[in-house]
Design an enzyme around this catalytic site. Structure first.
Site, PDB file in Angstrom:
ATOM      1  N   LYS A 290       0.816  -1.216   0.000  1.00  0.00           N
ATOM      2  CA  LYS A 290       0.000   0.000   0.000  1.00  0.00           C
ATOM      3  C   LYS A 290       0.858   1.279   0.000  1.00  0.00           C
ATOM      4  O   LYS A 290       0.423   2.314  -0.493  1.00  0.00           O
ATOM      5  CB  LYS A 290      -0.913   0.048   1.227  1.00  0.00           C
ATOM      6  CG  LYS A 290      -1.793  -1.176   1.442  1.00  0.00           C
ATOM      7  CD  LYS A 290      -2.954  -1.234   0.484  1.00  0.00           C
ATOM      8  CE  LYS A 290      -3.980  -2.288   0.855  1.00  0.00           C
ATOM      9  NZ  LYS A 290      -3.518  -3.690   0.762  1.00  0.00           N
TER      10      LYS A 290
HETATM   11  C1  LIG Z   1      -4.031  -4.778   0.224  1.00  0.00           C
HETATM   12  C2  LIG Z   1      -3.197  -5.992   0.133  1.00  0.00           C
HETATM   13  C3  LIG Z   1      -3.422  -6.969  -0.865  1.00  0.00           C
HETATM   14  C4  LIG Z   1      -4.575  -6.893  -1.853  1.00  0.00           C
HETATM   15  O1  LIG Z   1      -4.496  -5.819  -2.700  1.00  0.00           O
HETATM   16  P1  LIG Z   1      -5.751  -5.329  -3.554  1.00  0.00           P
HETATM   17  O2  LIG Z   1      -5.386  -4.024  -4.133  1.00  0.00           O
HETATM   18  O3  LIG Z   1      -6.870  -5.235  -2.554  1.00  0.00           O
HETATM   19  O4  LIG Z   1      -6.006  -6.338  -4.577  1.00  0.00           O
HETATM   20  C5  LIG Z   1      -2.565  -8.050  -0.924  1.00  0.00           C
HETATM   21  N1  LIG Z   1      -1.559  -8.200  -0.034  1.00  0.00           N
HETATM   22  C6  LIG Z   1      -1.317  -7.294   0.938  1.00  0.00           C
HETATM   23  C7  LIG Z   1      -0.210  -7.522   1.883  1.00  0.00           C
HETATM   24  C8  LIG Z   1      -2.127  -6.158   1.055  1.00  0.00           C
HETATM   25  O5  LIG Z   1      -1.886  -5.262   2.044  1.00  0.00           O
END
Ligand SMILES: *Cc1c(COP(=O)(O)O)cnc(C)c1O
Length: 465
Positions: free
Chosen positions: A115
């Protein structure tokens, strides 16, 4: 560059510029913004990706999406500043897992999950745009884990932003809670709500639904439906493909929940990047991989898994792909989603199902299979991977074709999910010092009841004049 809502009718559309889309998040008709046209990869970005640094490449690729909201130099310095917070020179390094199978590590940012890649840029874009307008904004968000800390870390200390993040008291991991409560910045506020994650989300929705409150507080959202997050995520697909392959097509395997990450890969492909296939890797909450196989969108109960950031049944970013499958018909997109919401299921026609299958493939791993992959990767490569990454690696191995160049996206640092790593491998991952440090820092958190009046009062008091 102009943006339109996925629920708008052709010919009767608002066409917004990037800065308005950035601050709005969701469109007024409930849709998501998508670019009217997809720009081509800039010549120099493809030729130079072997030599350009990550931040330089990011600025070039994002420039057509940002349009004239920022000057080219402003964008370049903003992006460079965002990625200076990462602890690896390459920002998103590639690590070889097996012959023609690479891991693209997306977890070198300040909160150790992917993120950060988008949010470090997005918070700076917000700050810049609000400064230009002479305004301030209050970000409110609900989190069950990674998003909250990444958004708080990105907003910390920014002049124009305040942020309140709600989490369900006692229901996040200790390390995730501490990442939110130990931030030392006057404009960030962690709130522990006496309720579940869904209660937290309902509180946020209720605040946004109150027009007067929303306007007075200038509420803003940074959730994964914000187009600017998708734009920032396109970059690492181009980065990886150019570093590894020149013009050889790459297949990417993406552990996904909200469809945000893999959607960015789809946009990289639409911009002209030679992408073989995009593999969607799900945990037990496998609505997306079922959709690909059956053409039916069917909601099941959300089951808690070892990869909690993918424990999602309604993948909000899917709407952007549906809009494409409906040839830009916003009314038809909205109708399908309304049917899905009302009945818990909705079906693509055979042409749409086929179009989906031409670009995407995928599969799912349950927790036992996830642990097995983590154990095997450790035994064979001496590498520890987190459960989200393992879901991707497992699906990549299962779906891989002979001669295919594969990149699996690694979305979290193993130390963030240390318990699962120990369970799978018997080894504890080494803690990065910045993550270890949160264990000793004082916590600052406000406990509040699951009551919208109390939450609103808190938000009012947190907003700086
Ligand atoms: C948010 C997240 C995901 C999923 O990502 P999306 O954008 O919701 O598909 C996968 N792995 C981790 C560690 C995340 O924080």
């Amino acid at each position: 560059m102009r943006y339109v809502s996925t629920r708008s009718a052709p010919g009767r559309r608002d066409r917004l510029a990037f800065d308005d889309v950035l601050l709005a998040g969701l469109a007024a008709d409930g849709g998501l913004y998508v670019p009217e046209r997809v720009p081509e990869l800039p010549e120099d970005a493809s030729a130079g990706a072997g030599t350009l640094g990550y931040a330089e490449l990011a600025a070039r690729l994002m420039a057509p999406y940002v349009g004239d909201a920022l000057g080219g130099d402003e964008l370049a310095s903003l992006v460079a500043d965002a990625y200076a917070t990462f602890d690896h020179r390459d920002v998103c390094p590639l690590v070889e897992l097996d012959e023609d199978h690479w891991l693209l590590e997306l977890f070198h940012g300040p909160t150790f999950a992917f993120k950060d890649i988008a949010l470090q840029v997005v918070a700076r874009l917000f700050d810049h745009e609000l400064g230009r307008r002479g305004e301030r904004a209050m970000i409110v968000a609900a989190t069950s884990g990674d998003t909250g800390s990444a958004a708080m870390e990105a907003a910390a200390g920014r002049d124009r932003l305040d942020i309140v993040v709600l989490h369900p008291a006692g229901r996040t991991s200790e390390i995730q809670r501490r990442q939110m409560t130990t931030l030392d910045a006057a404009n960030v506020h962690a709130v522990a709500v006496d309720g579940t994650f869904d209660d937290c989300q309902d509180l946020v929705k209720a605040m946004f639904a109150d027009e007067a409150f929303r306007r007075d507080m200038r509420l803003a959202a940074v959730n994964s439906i914000n187009w600017a997050r998708v734009a920032a995520q396109i970059v690492y697909y181009v980065w990886a493909a150019r570093r590894l392959a020149g013009d050889r097509p790459v297949t990417f395997c993406v552990p996904t929940g909200n469809f945000g990450n893999v959607l960015a890969g789809h946009y990289a492909r639409r911009m002209g990047l030679p992408v073989g296939r995009l593999l969607i890797a799900s945990n037990t909450n496998d609505i997306l991989s079922r959709l690909i196989h059956t053409g039916e969108l069917a909601a099941h109960e959300v089951v808690p898994t070892l990869s909690p950031s993918m424990d999602i049944q309604i993948s909000s970013n899917l709407e952007r792909l549906l809009f494409e499958l409906f040839d830009g018909d916003g009314a038809a997109t909205a109708a399908l989603l309304a049917r899905f919401r009302a009945e818990g299921r909705a079906t693509l026609n055979s042409e749409q199902h086929e179009a989906l299958g031409a670009g995407f493939s995928g599969d799912r791993l349950d927790d036992a299979e996830t642990l097995e992959v983590m154990g095997r990767v450790h035994a064979e490569c001496g590498m520890l991977i987190d459960p989200h990454t393992a879901v991707g690696v497992g699906v990549a191995e299962r779906c891989r074709r002979r001669g295919e160049l594969m990149v699996s996206l690694a979305t979290a640092h193993p130390a963030k999910f240390g318990e699962a790593v120990v369970q799978a491998t018997g080894s504890a991952p080494e803690m990065p010092p910045a993550l270890a440090a949160v264990a000793d820092l004082p916590e600052r958190c406000t406990s509040l009841p699951d009551d919208v009046t109390a939450i609103k009062d808190f938000v009012r008091s947190a907003r700086r004049a």
